[in-house]
Design a protein around this motif. Structure first.
Motif, PDB file in Angstrom:
ATOM      1  N   HIS A 106       0.808  -1.219   0.000  1.00 15.32           N
ATOM      2  CA  HIS A 106       0.000   0.000   0.000  1.00 15.32           C
ATOM      3  C   HIS A 106       0.844   1.274   0.000  1.00 15.32           C
ATOM      4  N   ALA A 107       2.155   1.135   0.083  1.00 16.94           N
ATOM      5  CA  ALA A 107       3.039   2.316   0.096  1.00 16.94           C
ATOM      6  C   ALA A 107       2.808   3.160  -1.152  1.00 16.94           C
ATOM      7  N   GLY A 108       2.606   4.459  -0.943  1.00 12.32           N
ATOM      8  CA  GLY A 108       2.421   5.383  -2.047  1.00 12.32           C
ATOM      9  C   GLY A 108       1.002   5.524  -2.550  1.00 12.32           C
ATOM     10  N   ARG A 109       0.108   4.660  -2.109  1.00  9.22           N
ATOM     11  CA  ARG A 109      -1.289   4.772  -2.553  1.00  9.22           C
ATOM     12  C   ARG A 109      -1.968   5.957  -1.881  1.00  9.22           C
ATOM     13  N   ARG A 110      -3.024   6.449  -2.519  1.00  4.73           N
ATOM     14  CA  ARG A 110      -3.790   7.571  -1.968  1.00  4.73           C
ATOM     15  C   ARG A 110      -4.576   7.128  -0.740  1.00  4.73           C
ATOM     16  N   MET A 111      -4.613   8.020   0.246  1.00  6.99           N
ATOM     17  CA  MET A 111      -5.428   7.788   1.437  1.00  6.99           C
ATOM     18  C   MET A 111      -6.698   8.620   1.333  1.00  6.99           C
ATOM     19  N   ALA A 112      -7.629   8.398   2.242  1.00  6.65           N
ATOM     20  CA  ALA A 112      -8.909   9.112   2.224  1.00  6.65           C
ATOM     21  C   ALA A 112      -8.739  10.616   2.389  1.00  6.65           C
ATOM     22  N   ASP A 113      -7.664  11.062   3.058  1.00  7.15           N
ATOM     23  CA  ASP A 113      -7.466  12.508   3.249  1.00  7.15           C
ATOM     24  C   ASP A 113      -6.736  13.155   2.080  1.00  7.15           C
TER      25      ASP A 113
ATOM     26  N   ARG B 194      -0.583  10.487   0.590  1.00  6.77           N
ATOM     27  CA  ARG B 194      -0.085   9.170   0.180  1.00  6.77           C
ATOM     28  C   ARG B 194       0.314   8.363   1.407  1.00  6.77           C
ATOM     29  N   VAL B 195       0.182   7.044   1.325  1.00  6.39           N
ATOM     30  CA  VAL B 195       0.589   6.165   2.422  1.00  6.39           C
ATOM     31  C   VAL B 195       2.106   6.205   2.536  1.00  6.39           C
ATOM     32  N   GLU B 196       2.585   6.601   3.705  1.00  6.60           N
ATOM     33  CA  GLU B 196       4.017   6.578   4.015  1.00  6.60           C
ATOM     34  C   GLU B 196       4.193   5.593   5.159  1.00  6.60           C
ATOM     35  N   LEU B 197       4.909   4.507   4.903  1.00 12.34           N
ATOM     36  CA  LEU B 197       5.031   3.440   5.886  1.00 12.34           C
ATOM     37  C   LEU B 197       5.873   3.831   7.092  1.00 12.34           C
ATOM     38  N   ASN B 198       6.629   4.930   6.992  1.00 13.95           N
ATOM     39  CA  ASN B 198       7.463   5.386   8.100  1.00 13.95           C
ATOM     40  C   ASN B 198       6.833   6.607   8.794  1.00 13.95           C
ATOM     41  N   SER B 199       5.497   6.659   8.830  1.00 15.48           N
ATOM     42  CA  SER B 199       4.799   7.785   9.460  1.00 15.48           C
ATOM     43  C   SER B 199       3.971   7.284  10.638  1.00 15.48           C
ATOM     44  N   ASP B 200       3.400   8.215  11.377  1.00 20.61           N
ATOM     45  CA  ASP B 200       2.545   7.891  12.526  1.00 20.61           C
ATOM     46  C   ASP B 200       1.085   7.945  12.093  1.00 20.61           C
ATOM     47  N   THR B 201       0.752   7.138  11.094  1.00 23.46           N
ATOM     48  CA  THR B 201      -0.554   7.171  10.462  1.00 23.46           C
ATOM     49  C   THR B 201      -1.348   5.922  10.805  1.00 23.46           C
ATOM     50  N   ALA B 202      -2.682   6.106  10.869  1.00 26.28           N
ATOM     51  CA  ALA B 202      -3.578   4.977  11.097  1.00 26.28           C
ATOM     52  C   ALA B 202      -4.777   5.084  10.170  1.00 26.28           C
ATOM     53  N   ALA B 203      -5.437   3.959   9.972  1.00 28.00           N
ATOM     54  CA  ALA B 203      -6.685   3.900   9.218  1.00 28.00           C
ATOM     55  C   ALA B 203      -7.745   3.338  10.156  1.00 28.00           C
TER      56      ALA B 203
ATOM     57  N   ARG C  87      -1.480  -6.283  25.268  1.00 25.31           N
ATOM     58  CA  ARG C  87      -0.636  -7.403  25.691  1.00 25.31           C
ATOM     59  C   ARG C  87       0.601  -6.944  26.446  1.00 25.31           C
ATOM     60  N   ASN C  88       1.227  -5.844  25.990  1.00 27.79           N
ATOM     61  CA  ASN C  88       2.479  -5.421  26.622  1.00 27.79           C
ATOM     62  C   ASN C  88       2.446  -4.005  27.190  1.00 27.79           C
ATOM     63  N   GLY C  89       1.354  -3.264  26.975  1.00 27.17           N
ATOM     64  CA  GLY C  89       1.202  -1.929  27.547  1.00 27.17           C
ATOM     65  C   GLY C  89       1.904  -0.809  26.792  1.00 27.17           C
ATOM     66  N   ARG C  90       2.582  -1.119  25.694  1.00 28.62           N
ATOM     67  CA  ARG C  90       3.272  -0.069  24.934  1.00 28.62           C
ATOM     68  C   ARG C  90       2.272   0.842  24.230  1.00 28.62           C
ATOM     69  N   VAL C  91       2.650   2.135  24.105  1.00 24.49           N
ATOM     70  CA  VAL C  91       1.739   3.161  23.599  1.00 24.49           C
ATOM     71  C   VAL C  91       2.364   3.911  22.426  1.00 24.49           C
ATOM     72  N   ALA C  92       1.512   4.319  21.474  1.00 28.66           N
ATOM     73  CA  ALA C  92       1.940   5.160  20.352  1.00 28.66           C
ATOM     74  C   ALA C  92       0.825   6.148  20.042  1.00 28.66           C
ATOM     75  N   MET C  93       1.221   7.323  19.546  1.00 27.37           N
ATOM     76  CA  MET C  93       0.273   8.353  19.119  1.00 27.37           C
ATOM     77  C   MET C  93       0.159   8.305  17.598  1.00 27.37           C
ATOM     78  N   VAL C  94      -1.071   8.412  17.086  1.00 30.87           N
ATOM     79  CA  VAL C  94      -1.297   8.352  15.639  1.00 30.87           C
ATOM     80  C   VAL C  94      -2.284   9.421  15.207  1.00 30.87           C
ATOM     81  N   ARG C  95      -2.319   9.660  13.906  1.00 33.63           N
ATOM     82  CA  ARG C  95      -3.332  10.518  13.287  1.00 33.63           C
ATOM     83  C   ARG C  95      -4.094   9.642  12.299  1.00 33.63           C
ATOM     84  N   VAL C  96      -5.416   9.667  12.372  1.00 31.62           N
ATOM     85  CA  VAL C  96      -6.262   8.894  11.456  1.00 31.62           C
ATOM     86  C   VAL C  96      -6.329   9.652  10.141  1.00 31.62           C
ATOM     87  N   ARG C  97      -5.797   9.026   9.082  1.00 29.95           N
ATOM     88  CA  ARG C  97      -5.743   9.673   7.777  1.00 29.95           C
ATOM     89  C   ARG C  97      -6.395   8.844   6.678  1.00 29.95           C
TER      90      ARG C  97
END
Length: 152
Positions: A44-51, A54-63, A79-89
């Motif tokens: 999916h790298a490089g494909r258009r997103m809803a916003d 383009r899909v960048e696999l090294n970004s903080d993006t979510a669907a 499972r492990n309690g780890r956390v990440a911040m994302v932007r829904v794009r």
């Protein structure tokens, strides 16, 4: 400035008028939800997103199938309690059995396998009227946020 204020301020500066167009099916309540997360495939790298970006696999993006575009959220691996911040794009098909898909970068931060149980807690949720509502991830659910100039 507190850490929460900085996170919320950053979330507001990135919300554009285009991302404030919330579809009818989107859940703009800001409530946390639990379910399965998957990793966005390399193909999916490089494909258009809803916003429009383009899909960048090294970004903080979510669907997401039900969060409005432009939502900033905290994802916690149950499972492990780890956390990440994302932007829904981007959007997921409504028939999918997962609540969110994340980029490989986010998956690495969460320490997740191919499919993992997560909690998604929205921080800043764009509303249909163009305002932003604070989500359950801020512990100030339902309050309206006011965007101030960063020059102050």
């Amino acid at each position: 400035m507190s850490r929460l204020a900085v996170v919320v301020a950053l979330a507001f500066t990135a919300v554009s008028p285009a991302s404030a167009n919330v579809p009818d099916a989107a859940d703009a309540s800001g409530q946390a939800r639990r379910g399965q997360a998957a990793i966005i495939a390399q193909r999916h790298a490089g494909r258009r997103m809803a916003d429009g970006g383009r899909v960048e696999l090294n970004s903080d993006t979510a669907a997401s199938a039900d969060l409005p575009l432009g939502t900033t959220a905290r994802i916690r691996n149950l499972r492990n309690g780890r956390v990440a911040m994302v932007r829904v794009r981007d959007r997921l098909p409504a028939t999918e059995d997962r609540i969110v898909s994340v980029t490989p970068k986010v998956a690495g931060m969460l320490g997740m396998g191919s499919v993992t149980q997560v909690e998604v807690a929205p921080l800043a949720v764009p509303q249909p009227d163009g305002t932003v509502r604070l989500g359950s991830g801020t512990r100030m659910t339902g309050r309206r946020a006011y965007i101030t100039s960063p020059d102050r």
